[in-house]
Write a protein that holds these residues in place. Structure first.
Motif, PDB file in Angstrom:
ATOM      1  N   ILE A 183       0.832  -1.194   0.000  1.00 34.97           N
ATOM      2  CA  ILE A 183       0.000   0.000   0.000  1.00 34.97           C
ATOM      3  C   ILE A 183       0.871   1.250   0.000  1.00 34.97           C
ATOM      4  O   ILE A 183       1.919   1.287   0.650  1.00 34.97           O
ATOM      5  CB  ILE A 183      -0.926  -0.013   1.241  1.00 34.97           C
ATOM      6  N   GLY A 184       0.422   2.257  -0.729  1.00 34.47           N
ATOM      7  CA  GLY A 184       1.118   3.533  -0.766  1.00 34.47           C
ATOM      8  C   GLY A 184       0.491   4.429  -1.805  1.00 34.47           C
ATOM      9  O   GLY A 184      -0.356   3.988  -2.587  1.00 34.47           O
ATOM     10  N   PRO A 185       0.875   5.704  -1.855  1.00 34.79           N
ATOM     11  CA  PRO A 185       0.284   6.645  -2.813  1.00 34.79           C
ATOM     12  C   PRO A 185       0.663   6.308  -4.248  1.00 34.79           C
ATOM     13  O   PRO A 185       1.555   5.496  -4.504  1.00 34.79           O
ATOM     14  CB  PRO A 185       0.867   7.996  -2.376  1.00 34.79           C
ATOM     15  N   ASN A 186      -0.019   6.939  -5.191  1.00 35.56           N
ATOM     16  CA  ASN A 186       0.329   6.770  -6.597  1.00 35.56           C
ATOM     17  C   ASN A 186       1.784   7.157  -6.816  1.00 35.56           C
ATOM     18  O   ASN A 186       2.261   8.163  -6.298  1.00 35.56           O
ATOM     19  CB  ASN A 186      -0.567   7.643  -7.484  1.00 35.56           C
ATOM     20  N   TYR A 202      -8.774  -6.794   4.931  1.00 33.92           N
ATOM     21  CA  TYR A 202      -8.324  -7.765   3.939  1.00 33.92           C
ATOM     22  C   TYR A 202      -7.005  -8.451   4.286  1.00 33.92           C
ATOM     23  O   TYR A 202      -6.798  -9.614   3.927  1.00 33.92           O
ATOM     24  CB  TYR A 202      -8.166  -7.084   2.572  1.00 33.92           C
ATOM     25  N   PHE A 203      -6.091  -7.734   4.954  1.00 32.53           N
ATOM     26  CA  PHE A 203      -4.709  -8.214   5.015  1.00 32.53           C
ATOM     27  C   PHE A 203      -4.231  -8.516   6.433  1.00 32.53           C
ATOM     28  O   PHE A 203      -4.540  -7.790   7.378  1.00 32.53           O
ATOM     29  CB  PHE A 203      -3.776  -7.194   4.361  1.00 32.53           C
ATOM     30  N   ASP A 204      -3.400  -9.578   6.546  1.00 33.68           N
ATOM     31  CA  ASP A 204      -2.750  -9.931   7.818  1.00 33.68           C
ATOM     32  C   ASP A 204      -1.560  -9.011   8.087  1.00 33.68           C
ATOM     33  O   ASP A 204      -1.316  -8.609   9.219  1.00 33.68           O
ATOM     34  CB  ASP A 204      -2.205 -11.369   7.786  1.00 33.68           C
ATOM     35  N   TRP A 205      -0.813  -8.779   7.011  1.00 29.26           N
ATOM     36  CA  TRP A 205       0.377  -7.929   7.088  1.00 29.26           C
ATOM     37  C   TRP A 205       0.252  -6.838   6.036  1.00 29.26           C
ATOM     38  O   TRP A 205      -0.453  -7.013   5.036  1.00 29.26           O
ATOM     39  CB  TRP A 205       1.662  -8.738   6.819  1.00 29.26           C
ATOM     40  N   ILE A 206       0.954  -5.738   6.262  1.00 30.24           N
ATOM     41  CA  ILE A 206       0.945  -4.634   5.311  1.00 30.24           C
ATOM     42  C   ILE A 206       2.370  -4.102   5.126  1.00 30.24           C
ATOM     43  O   ILE A 206       3.129  -3.974   6.095  1.00 30.24           O
ATOM     44  CB  ILE A 206       0.013  -3.499   5.782  1.00 30.24           C
ATOM     45  N   LEU A 207       2.704  -3.833   3.861  1.00 27.18           N
ATOM     46  CA  LEU A 207       3.897  -3.059   3.537  1.00 27.18           C
ATOM     47  C   LEU A 207       3.431  -1.677   3.121  1.00 27.18           C
ATOM     48  O   LEU A 207       2.696  -1.518   2.151  1.00 27.18           O
ATOM     49  CB  LEU A 207       4.667  -3.712   2.380  1.00 27.18           C
ATOM     50  N   LEU A 208       3.824  -0.666   3.887  1.00 26.08           N
ATOM     51  CA  LEU A 208       3.556   0.724   3.522  1.00 26.08           C
ATOM     52  C   LEU A 208       4.783   1.254   2.798  1.00 26.08           C
ATOM     53  O   LEU A 208       5.910   1.206   3.329  1.00 26.08           O
ATOM     54  CB  LEU A 208       3.283   1.571   4.769  1.00 26.08           C
TER      55      LEU A 208
END
Length: 250
Positions: free
Chosen positions: A35-38, A202-208
């Motif tokens: 996940i992150g901005p455009n 939706y997610f267990d883990w997230i990469l920002l």
């Protein structure tokens, strides 16, 4: 040994870094949102891992080996907009492409391969469209077919680039159900995602991500207002304890 181990990966276009010094070790059996901005480098990261674009520096290993030695372990669903949907083939043949890593490009699929492809189409609600040309399918139906192709690979690691873009609510629910089933089978799934409203669910883990790694870990630890502000800057709005990018809908 990690499914994906990334060490100091940098990617540059025309000498301008678009990903800088990314390092992370992806745990097994997790559903992970990127996940992150455009323009943050989300799709670029996946392509760099898969060797689809060159890395300026850094290393990537898949279960301790190079990607080229582990292709059979990986399923990939690209952005729908990057696919030539006018290519003259039907839905069943597209799904069978997922078996080529197992049967070889010059060999004909066996009955068992065709049977598995039909099962995968059925799982995504597209068996009735097996003989339909992919150009005649709606955007959501095309996405379901590509998901079925990935399932047909029977991979250990799945990379999915914006699978929810341009699909209806029913298709989005079908996709997240299947991704959850894959996780429950011990598969590792990494998904480029843009909707902050659904990320926690939706997610267990997230990469920002925003050119650099902002945070990576369990969702409850990473998906914080502080980390989101680091990733998105002043482009966030907060409504009723929900977070959204300013200018987005919903």
């Amino acid at each position: 040994m990690y499914p994906v181990d990334i060490e100091n990966v940098t990617v540059a276009y025309h000498k301008k870094p678009v990903l800088q010094d990314i390092s992370m070790q992806v745990p097994e059996g997790k559903l992970i949102g990127i996940i992150g901005p455009n323009g943050a480098g989300k799709s670029t990261l996946i392509k760099a891992i898969l060797g689809l674009i060159p890395r300026a520096s850094g290393d990537v290993s898949i279960y301790g080996k190079t990607y080229s030695k582990q292709r059979k372990k990986i399923g990939y669903v690209p952005q729908r907009g990057s696919v030539d949907w006018d290519f003259p083939t039907n839905a069943l043949d597209v799904v069978l492409m997922g078996r080529y890593g197992h049967i070889g490009w010059l060999k004909r699929p066996k009955k068992s391969d065709v049977g598995l492809a039909r099962i995968c189409l059925d799982k995504v609600g597209m068996l009735d469209y097996a003989d339909r040309q992919i150009s005649q399918l709606s955007g959501g139906q095309q996405q379901r077919v590509f998901l079925a192709r990935a399932l047909c690979q029977d991979a250990d690691i799945y990379f999915m680039d914006e699978p929810f873009v341009g699909v209806d609510a029913a298709t989005e629910r079908a996709i997240i159900t299947l991704l959850t089933e894959l996780k429950q089978k011990g598969k590792t799934v990494l998904v480029v995602h843009h909707d902050l409203q659904t990320a926690e669910d939706y997610f267990d883990w997230i990469l920002l991500l925003n050119l650099r790694k902002i945070a990576f870990g369990p969702t409850e630890q990473v998906f914080t207002i502080d980390n989101l502000q680091k990733a998105y800057g002043g482009r966030l709005a907060f409504l009723k304890d929900k977070v959204m990018v300013e200018g987005s809908q919903g």
